[in-house]
Design an enzyme around this catalytic site. Structure first.
Site, PDB file in Angstrom:
ATOM      1  CB  CYS A  74      -0.859  -0.026   1.260  1.00  0.00           C
ATOM      2  SG  CYS A  74      -1.829   1.463   1.514  1.00  0.00           S
ATOM      3  CB  CYS A 185      -3.408   3.845  -5.474  1.00  0.00           C
ATOM      4  SG  CYS A 185      -4.627   2.968  -4.472  1.00  0.00           S
TER       5      CYS A 185
HETATM    6  N1  DGL Z   1      -4.116   0.586  -1.959  1.00  0.00           N
HETATM    7  C1  DGL Z   1      -3.730   1.721  -1.233  1.00  0.00           C
HETATM    8  C2  DGL Z   1      -2.520   2.452  -1.757  1.00  0.00           C
HETATM    9  O1  DGL Z   1      -1.727   1.879  -2.470  1.00  0.00           O
HETATM   10  C3  DGL Z   1      -4.693   2.541  -0.453  1.00  0.00           C
HETATM   11  C4  DGL Z   1      -6.067   2.796  -0.922  1.00  0.00           C
HETATM   12  C5  DGL Z   1      -6.896   3.365   0.190  1.00  0.00           C
HETATM   13  O2  DGL Z   1      -7.173   2.636   1.124  1.00  0.00           O
HETATM   14  O3  DGL Z   1      -7.234   4.560   0.142  1.00  0.00           O
HETATM   15  O4  DGL Z   1      -2.301   3.582  -1.442  1.00  0.00           O
END
Ligand code: DGL
Length: 267
Positions: A74, A185
């Site tokens: 993440c 993301c």
């Molecule tokens: N998948 C996440 C990232 O790479 C976060 C998405 C979220 O929970 O807002 O930042």
């Protein structure tokens, strides 16, 4: 710690499965324990302190499961927590993900790069430092896309709602001259087809699953913790709805998967 020990991987939800896919390809014998912190999705709109506390809880959980490595799959959590995580667990291999700014700076001809990520990632000092270090000469256009996270969490990967949500942000950055787009993301690779269609076929869309998996492999090898034989297994857990994760992960990974609840203490 043994080479048989699992690798813990987590994200706010199912986005990190885009990284898990790459890890499974690069490390086909490893046991993987994936936690979707779905009770707290989205991270992108939460405070840095909140995301840090969740990172601590999940790291402590992986350690309690004897994990030999942890992947923060993440971008938002990496930006908020990776340095403090390494201080808290100095003996653990901890790998984070960050937007592919460096390759984007090499690929751009126009000198303009578009970055789609969460508000948390784009506002973080870590992201500002990354841009300053890797792309000081490039114009970086930032576009938070919380709606895209929501669509992936709902299992909406194609169709009119997705096309509508993707069209305006992509068109805006293309019109401003971006010739390379960074998917900053881990949820966004699941919308790749729609984003590519909106951007046009020649625009590179950069994600980080494969380089993260290579770096993890290198770290395990260096520490003598790589598992080179045996069957891999995959455990999926969530702090939120178990049936929802099982259904969504089965779709995103392309075959049926079961899921389980993360123990209460870590939720
Ligand atoms: N998948 C996440 C990232 O790479 C976060 C998405 C979220 O929970 O807002 O930042």
């Amino acid at each position: 710690m043994l080479s048989e020990s699992p690798i813990g991987i987590y994200d706010s939800g199912v986005g990190g499965l885009s990284v898990l896919r790459a890890i499974r390809d690069a490390l086909p014998h490893e046991s993987l324990l994936y936690v979707a912190d779905s009770a707290h999705v989205p991270y992108g709109e939460k405070t840095q302190e909140f995301v840090l506390q969740r990172a601590f809880a999940l790291a402590d959980y992986f350690v309690s499961r004897q994990a030999k490595a942890m992947v923060v799959a993440c971008n938002t959590a990496t930006a908020a927590a990776i340095a403090q995580l390494r201080k808290r667990h100095p003996g653990l291999i901890i790998i984070g993900v960050e937007p592919a700014i460096k390759p984007a700076a090499h690929l751009t001809h126009s000198g303009v790069v578009g970055v789609f990520a969460t508000t948390g990632t784009l506002a973080s000092p870590k992201f500002a430092a990354l841009v300053q270090r890797e792309a000081p000469e490039v114009r970086i256009l930032l576009r938070p896309c919380p709606e895209w996270v929501r669509l992936v969490e709902q299992g909406e990967l194609t169709g009119p709602a997705v096309d509508a949500a993707v069209q305006a942000p992509v068109a805006e950055l293309r019109a401003a001259g971006a010739d390379v787009l960074v998917l900053g993301c881990t949820h966004f690779p699941f919308l790749r087809d729609a984003i590519q269609a909106a951007a046009g076929p020649s625009v590179p869309l950069l994600e980080t699953g494969a380089p993260v998996a290579r770096w993890l492999r290198h770290q395990l090898q260096e520490k003598g913790l790589l598992r080179a034989t045996g069957a891999a297994d995959l455990h999926l857990e969530t702090t939120g709805s178990v049936p929802a994760l099982a259904a969504l992960a089965s779709r995103l990974l392309g075959k049926p998967h079961e899921a389980a609840a993360t123990p209460e203490r870590w939720r």
